[in-house]
Design a protein around this motif. Structure first.
Motif, PDB file in Angstrom:
ATOM      1  N   HIS A  59       0.607  -1.224   0.090  1.00  0.00           N
ATOM      2  CA  HIS A  59      -0.158   0.169   0.475  1.00  0.00           C
ATOM      3  C   HIS A  59       0.678   1.448   0.284  1.00  0.00           C
ATOM      4  O   HIS A  59       2.205   1.388   1.079  1.00  0.00           O
ATOM      5  CB  HIS A  59      -0.828  -0.549   1.303  1.00  0.00           C
ATOM      6  CG  HIS A  59      -2.115  -1.229   1.419  1.00  0.00           C
ATOM      7  ND1 HIS A  59      -3.117  -1.604   0.722  1.00  0.00           N
ATOM      8  CD2 HIS A  59      -2.239  -1.964   2.313  1.00  0.00           C
ATOM      9  CE1 HIS A  59      -3.764  -1.856   0.975  1.00  0.00           C
ATOM     10  NE2 HIS A  59      -3.275  -2.924   2.023  1.00  0.00           N
ATOM     11  N   ARG A  83      -3.473   8.237  -8.366  1.00  0.00           N
ATOM     12  CA  ARG A  83      -3.770   7.184  -8.367  1.00  0.00           C
ATOM     13  C   ARG A  83      -3.641   6.498  -9.579  1.00  0.00           C
ATOM     14  O   ARG A  83      -3.853   5.494  -9.546  1.00  0.00           O
ATOM     15  CB  ARG A  83      -5.088   7.731  -8.521  1.00  0.00           C
ATOM     16  CG  ARG A  83      -5.900   6.787  -8.768  1.00  0.00           C
ATOM     17  CD  ARG A  83      -6.921   6.451  -7.165  1.00  0.00           C
ATOM     18  NE  ARG A  83      -7.565   6.847  -6.098  1.00  0.00           N
ATOM     19  CZ  ARG A  83      -6.990   6.920  -4.782  1.00  0.00           C
ATOM     20  NH1 ARG A  83      -6.881   5.379  -4.398  1.00  0.00           N
ATOM     21  NH2 ARG A  83      -8.231   7.128  -4.339  1.00  0.00           N
ATOM     22  N   ALA A 126      -2.988   4.737  -2.821  1.00  0.00           N
ATOM     23  CA  ALA A 126      -4.198   4.160  -2.117  1.00  0.00           C
ATOM     24  C   ALA A 126      -4.520   5.256  -2.107  1.00  0.00           C
ATOM     25  O   ALA A 126      -5.599   5.428  -0.946  1.00  0.00           O
ATOM     26  CB  ALA A 126      -4.421   2.714  -0.929  1.00  0.00           C
ATOM     27  N   GLY A 127      -3.811   6.301  -1.162  1.00  0.00           N
ATOM     28  CA  GLY A 127      -4.254   7.096  -0.808  1.00  0.00           C
ATOM     29  C   GLY A 127      -3.782   8.876  -0.945  1.00  0.00           C
ATOM     30  O   GLY A 127      -2.360   8.178  -1.417  1.00  0.00           O
ATOM     31  N   ARG A 183      -5.327   4.077   8.404  1.00  0.00           N
ATOM     32  CA  ARG A 183      -6.602   2.707   8.867  1.00  0.00           C
ATOM     33  C   ARG A 183      -7.409   2.754   7.937  1.00  0.00           C
ATOM     34  O   ARG A 183      -8.326   1.693   7.710  1.00  0.00           O
ATOM     35  CB  ARG A 183      -7.140   3.311   9.698  1.00  0.00           C
ATOM     36  CG  ARG A 183      -6.973   3.612  11.580  1.00  0.00           C
ATOM     37  CD  ARG A 183      -7.608   4.098  13.029  1.00  0.00           C
ATOM     38  NE  ARG A 183      -7.700   5.326  12.970  1.00  0.00           N
ATOM     39  CZ  ARG A 183      -7.439   6.180  13.490  1.00  0.00           C
ATOM     40  NH1 ARG A 183      -6.467   6.052  13.828  1.00  0.00           N
ATOM     41  NH2 ARG A 183      -7.109   7.293  13.143  1.00  0.00           N
ATOM     42  N   THR A 184      -7.602   3.226   6.897  1.00  0.00           N
ATOM     43  CA  THR A 184      -8.387   4.061   5.190  1.00  0.00           C
ATOM     44  C   THR A 184      -7.679   2.735   4.800  1.00  0.00           C
ATOM     45  O   THR A 184      -8.732   2.012   4.399  1.00  0.00           O
ATOM     46  CB  THR A 184      -9.242   4.490   5.830  1.00  0.00           C
ATOM     47  OG1 THR A 184     -10.053   5.721   6.491  1.00  0.00           O
ATOM     48  CG2 THR A 184      -9.971   4.623   3.446  1.00  0.00           C
ATOM     49  N   THR A 185      -6.485   3.176   4.931  1.00  0.00           N
ATOM     50  CA  THR A 185      -6.185   2.619   3.126  1.00  0.00           C
ATOM     51  C   THR A 185      -5.813   0.963   4.192  1.00  0.00           C
ATOM     52  O   THR A 185      -5.174   0.176   3.259  1.00  0.00           O
ATOM     53  CB  THR A 185      -4.532   3.463   3.459  1.00  0.00           C
ATOM     54  OG1 THR A 185      -4.836   4.492   3.372  1.00  0.00           O
ATOM     55  CG2 THR A 185      -3.866   2.253   2.860  1.00  0.00           C
ATOM     56  N   ASP A 196      -7.506  -1.122   6.019  1.00  0.00           N
ATOM     57  CA  ASP A 196      -9.325  -1.181   6.030  1.00  0.00           C
ATOM     58  C   ASP A 196      -9.244  -1.896   4.571  1.00  0.00           C
ATOM     59  O   ASP A 196      -9.671  -2.461   4.158  1.00  0.00           O
ATOM     60  CB  ASP A 196      -9.948  -0.811   6.342  1.00  0.00           C
ATOM     61  CG  ASP A 196      -9.425  -0.829   7.911  1.00  0.00           C
ATOM     62  OD1 ASP A 196      -9.180  -1.470   9.001  1.00  0.00           O
ATOM     63  OD2 ASP A 196     -10.327   0.079   8.593  1.00  0.00           O
ATOM     64  N   ARG A 197      -8.837  -1.767   4.196  1.00  0.00           N
ATOM     65  CA  ARG A 197      -9.182  -2.328   2.798  1.00  0.00           C
ATOM     66  C   ARG A 197      -8.549  -2.869   1.624  1.00  0.00           C
ATOM     67  O   ARG A 197      -7.758  -4.049   2.219  1.00  0.00           O
ATOM     68  CB  ARG A 197      -8.216  -1.314   0.969  1.00  0.00           C
ATOM     69  CG  ARG A 197      -9.388   0.155   1.196  1.00  0.00           C
ATOM     70  CD  ARG A 197      -8.849   1.533   0.062  1.00  0.00           C
ATOM     71  NE  ARG A 197      -8.960   2.430   0.576  1.00  0.00           N
ATOM     72  CZ  ARG A 197      -8.544   4.095  -0.107  1.00  0.00           C
ATOM     73  NH1 ARG A 197      -7.054   3.775  -0.665  1.00  0.00           N
ATOM     74  NH2 ARG A 197      -8.999   4.764  -0.745  1.00  0.00           N
TER      75      ARG A 197
END
Length: 123
Positions: free
Chosen positions: A82, A96, A101-102, A118-120, A122-123
């Motif tokens: 990631h 992108r 990823a972010g 955290r968001t990245t 969790d993917r």
């Protein structure tokens, strides 16, 4: 049984040539339980990413020796990872398309980077 935090199992690589930014990110992440390694150049970052076991890499788009996009392409050609890119609004589409990823825009707050991680993850 308590739920484990993602930080307990995650090592993060920071590739940033601006020392104050790298130090700030490292402090934020370590204070929240992440293991952190830093690299000041794209080449050192690629070498470290390929050697280490990182769940996430944060790279600046504008490094002294290459772009963060080149770092992503070089690492992703050898292993899955990631990436979060420190970039400007106008380069987000390119980031992108390179596999980020972010995105993190400067100036950032500690809560911003922690939520993005955290968001990245969790993917």
């Amino acid at each position: 049984m308590s739920e484990r935090s993602p930080a307990q199992n995650c090592a993060v690589l920071i590739i940033e040539d601006e020392r104050s930014v790298a130090d700030a990110l490292k402090m934020i992440l370590e204070d929240n339980g992440y293991r952190v390694c830093t690299a000041a150049t794209g080449r050192d970052g690629i070498d470290e990413a390929l050697r280490g076991q990182f769940c996430l890499t944060i790279t600046d788009v504008g490094l002294s020796d290459m772009s963060g996009f080149e770092v992503i392409k070089a690492v992703c050609s050898h292993k899955q990872m990631h990436f979060i890119v420190i970039t400007s609004q106008d380069l987000m589409v390119e980031a992108r398309s390179c596999g980020a990823a972010g995105f993190l825009l400067k100036p950032f707050q500690p809560a911003d980077i922690l939520q993005l991680i955290r968001t990245t993850l969790d993917r």
